[in-house]
Design a protein around this motif. Structure first.
Motif: not given
Length: 124
Positions: A80-81, A85-87, A91-92, A100-101
């Protein structure tokens, strides 16, 4: 095991979009017509071995990824995560990676490393 042409098509489209290519360019790269690529991406045709190998070689992805076989070990929450992310608008995505870093820097022994984006786990 039945061939899931829809999942394969989604993966192929993902590879093309992540490469920043239009169908015409991508089709030329993998030596098929744009119409054939469209049929693959829409799950209407099985991707032949020769085309699969072209994709794997030219776009540095695994056969398992294209065949949607590598996600078998991923939990539904992780999937799901990944899907979220793929969607996300491209630009985001850099902002999300930055967040995350920062999390990984704060908890270095509890998360995966994105520094090399190689998928190697940190010391847990």
């Amino acid at each position: 095991m039945a061939v899931d042409t829809v999942s394969m098509g989604k993966r192929l489209r993902n590879i093309r979009e992540e490469s920043g290519m239009r169908q015409r360019e991508f089709a030329k790269e993998i030596n098929v017509s744009q119409q054939t690529l469209s049929r693959y991406e829409n799950g209407q045709s099985v991707i032949p071995y020769e085309v699969l190998i072209n994709v794997v070689d030219k776009f540095d992805v695994s056969v398992e990824y294209v065949l949607d076989m590598e996600s078998k070990g991923i939990s539904p929450e992780e999937k799901r995560i990944i899907d979220y992310f793929r969607n996300i608008n491209d630009s985001i995505k850099p902002h999300i990676k930055g967040i995350l870093k920062k999390i990984m820097e704060e908890f270095p022994n509890d998360v995966w490393s994105l520094s090399g984006e190689d998928g190697n786990q940190g010391n847990a």
